[in-house]
Design an enzyme around this catalytic site. Sequence first.
Site, short mmCIF file in Angstrom:
data_model
loop_
_atom_site.label_atom_id
_atom_site.label_comp_id
_atom_site.label_asym_id
_atom_site.label_seq_id
_atom_site.Cartn_x
_atom_site.Cartn_y
_atom_site.Cartn_z
N ASP A 25 0.89 -1.35 0.10
CA ASP A 25 0.14 0.10 0.09
C ASP A 25 0.76 1.17 0.03
O ASP A 25 2.09 1.14 0.03
CB ASP A 25 -0.86 -0.16 1.12
CG ASP A 25 -2.34 0.78 0.81
OD1 ASP A 25 -2.11 1.80 -0.10
OD2 ASP A 25 -3.18 0.82 1.58
C1 NOJ Z 1 -3.93 4.05 0.50
C2 NOJ Z 1 -5.24 3.18 0.15
O1 NOJ Z 1 -5.13 2.35 1.51
C3 NOJ Z 1 -5.14 2.31 -1.05
O2 NOJ Z 1 -6.25 1.57 -1.17
C4 NOJ Z 1 -4.94 2.94 -2.04
O3 NOJ Z 1 -5.03 2.39 -3.28
C5 NOJ Z 1 -3.41 3.89 -2.13
N1 NOJ Z 1 -3.56 4.45 -0.88
C6 NOJ Z 1 -3.35 4.48 -3.51
O4 NOJ Z 1 -4.14 5.67 -3.23
#
Ligand code: NOJ
Length: 889
Positions: free
Chosen positions: A289
């Site tokens: 993530d």
């Molecule tokens: C954090 C989020 O938890 C995730 O789901 C997302 O795809 C990423 N940021 C990118 O924005």
Amino acid sequence: MVIFNMEYPSGLRSLSLLFLAGAASASVLHPRDPVPDGYVAAPYYPTPYGGWSDDWSASYEKAIKLVSQMTVAEKVNITAGTGLYMGRCVGNTGSVPRLGLPQLCLQDGPLGVRTTDNITAFPAGITTGATFNKDLIYQRGVAIGEEFRGKGANFYLGPCVGPLGRKPRGGRNWEGFGVDPVLQAIAGAETIRGVQDQGVIATIKHLIGNEQELYRMYNPVQQAYSSNIDDRAIHELYLWPFAEGVKAGVGSVMASYNAINGSAASQNSYILNGLLKDELGFQGLVMTDWLAQISGVGSALAGLDMSMPGDTVGNNIPLDGYSNWQYELTRSVLNGSVPVDRLNDMATRIVATWYQLGQDKDYPPPNFSSNTADPTGPLYPGAVFSPVGVVNEYVNVQGDHKVVAKQVAQEAVTLLKNNGSFLPLSTSSPLFVFGTDAQADPEGINSCTDKTCNRGLLGMGWGSGSANYPYLDDPISSLKRKVANVTYFATDSFPTVPTPTEDDVAIVFINSDSGENSYTVENNHGDRDSDGLKAWHNGDELVQKAAEKYSNVLVIYHTVGPVVVEPWIDLPSVKGVLIAHLPGQEAGDSLTEIIFGEVSPSGHLPYSIPVSEDDYPKSLSLVSTPLSQTQDTYSEGLYIDYRYLNKNNIKPRYAFGHGLSYANFSFSNAKITRVTPLTETPPARPSKPESPIASLNTTIPAASEAYYPEGFDRIWRYLYSWLPNAEADTAYAIGAAGDKKYPYPEGYSSEQKPGPAAGGPSGGNPALWDVAYTISLTVINTAKQDTTPGKALAQAYVQFPEGISYDTPVIQLRDFAKTGDALKPGESAQLELSFARKDLSVWDTTRQNWVVPDPEGKYKIWVGSASDDLPVVCYSDTLVCEEGVTGPI
Ligand code: NOJ
């Protein structure tokens, strides 16, 4: 309380993060905090090579050819992003132009292409789950895939099946499909198929345990919470949708922010190497993530393949040009810390996935920017000095997707209560409409970035799972189009109203919001920590007041998840309640066609609505222990949502799966057929063929492969995989002398394993999906003539045989089927349900396998239209079905 909000927002609003610069410089990797006894993340090494599943072999063959020609810097370059805001998309990998491999664009989010224009804002995951319509879920996936492809995004950062929704207050449950592993699994898999059939790489997320937003991230001063989950709950609940996603061929998996059993998800060898890549036989790539990577070598060894967006926050801060990988990974390979075969595997997994989705042929480059809406601007907004160019081409990718978007929004609308024949309403009734949720945000439909305000209609939650509305069909406009006599009070405080007549109908719109912890909205830090399961903006009071005044009240609830309706549900004038979930852009007609009976509601609750939040165990509450690692221990095991309520004989106000119709359905002619006879354990898994990764050269490459090209003009803060010559030479010398200093983790091994008994290619032992039983039945609409036709849904729940040695929930959803067409009164349809070996198994933690506890025993398979309305039962031993029975709940 959040101490630091370390998530970056979209655009460049995040530079305030730099205030942490001082704290960051002294940071080192945190030692792990102890977790409660019995929760383990056992070391699992090495990373199983990809490329041993038949359905991926052609792509691996091509990938091996390409990767075998790459230098170390080229291989490394595709395993990480080029940095936060270093490209048009939310994530942008490095490229290998010499061999024709472009930069890959990774873009949010689950309900549509985020932070851009000319797209469709589809209904959210929770809405999609509430349709219980497999074909429609697939069609939504197709439309989403077409839009991602049209915008030139290589990766769709969805579907979201973790959180599973364990915590009713959890902030991101709405991005997924409902609080049941099978519902999540089926909806996730259909979405993946739809998206990937368009050649877009789907990214199933977040693996696993991201059930709370507060304290989800590691930052320089605090560790992310640890989700402590036992082996059985992992298999039977949280990993289940991922297994189904892998079986559906998902190309990519995103690890969660949190730790699992003490070890950070992005470097948890038990989860990534063990469960995902060996047991589930996943052949694609695993990414972090955003800013979740907290170690370089450790994460590589634990099975991570791609670091996003490339920079890190774990032991430094983004936007200072620091990365755990890129040039550092190159160094680690040259000095022998990261084995060359691991880098070969990472690069091959990435390239193979690109081939597997056919992206080597005619895939468009990105034509939008998630950083700005301007036509031109800096190409690398995160850089101090960036070249400038065209960044937005405003390509319209909507096609006719509003049709499927509306269909999903409509089929999700869930009728909780309908006194007599209150609904549908007649368009000639005078309507008095209350609540700001009925109208689009008066300050503009996209006036709050990432939907970080709850103003006007709630069509989606907030954070990276949101998208811009191209337009918003709001309910009030739709009501006014259909009814001549509408009075709207755009307020959440009950106004002074003319004395109502008998015929007057009040429609009250209320909502409950949540989102990602990157933002706080009205004191809710992602999770609903402040508002809980109540309606926002005193919505419950608004309903009460309307019910005091009017004798006909319809409540419309837009909500991210379970809400408590006790303050008003039994009031005599509250005659109808519709949960419209999060409808996206098509919030108006999709709803009003139901209100006025053009269409019958056919949505069903993808969670239970409890009488009180206290009906759930304490372990499902939000947890926080500021200044130390929060331990979030899943002591309830398998018992979440209806599994818990049923076990403890607690009646919810509305049970999981509840949803009324204007039609009236009756099930008959149920027949159960045994397809594959069951044995206690599955037939042996197929042996793992040798992976082609083994054929790639594993000698430490020459230092020159890592040198910056001569005269190369660097952009400050952009992440490169090259090293200055002297640094490359030094690293190589260490590697060549076998002098590496890296302390390998406990349990490290470099020998590829045959794989666990439960494992197998693309999802696990294929025998787990052998169909054991099918049930067919007829559903007939018995409503009187002239009532609105409706779609019928059959939900099937399994009850394990009595007397087995495993504790199992009273019933568990295992399949569902909805009629393709709405049935007119008197019309009938056939529905088919099917049950695989895995559906009738438990995960045996000692045997480490799926076990059918009593293959000859009496499984009861209950069928009906809600978890508490199951009038049909079929028995696995006698192959008899009974109808008109009282269900087990
Ligand atoms: C954090 C989020 O938890 C995730 O789901 C997302 O795809 C990423 N940021 C990118 O924005």
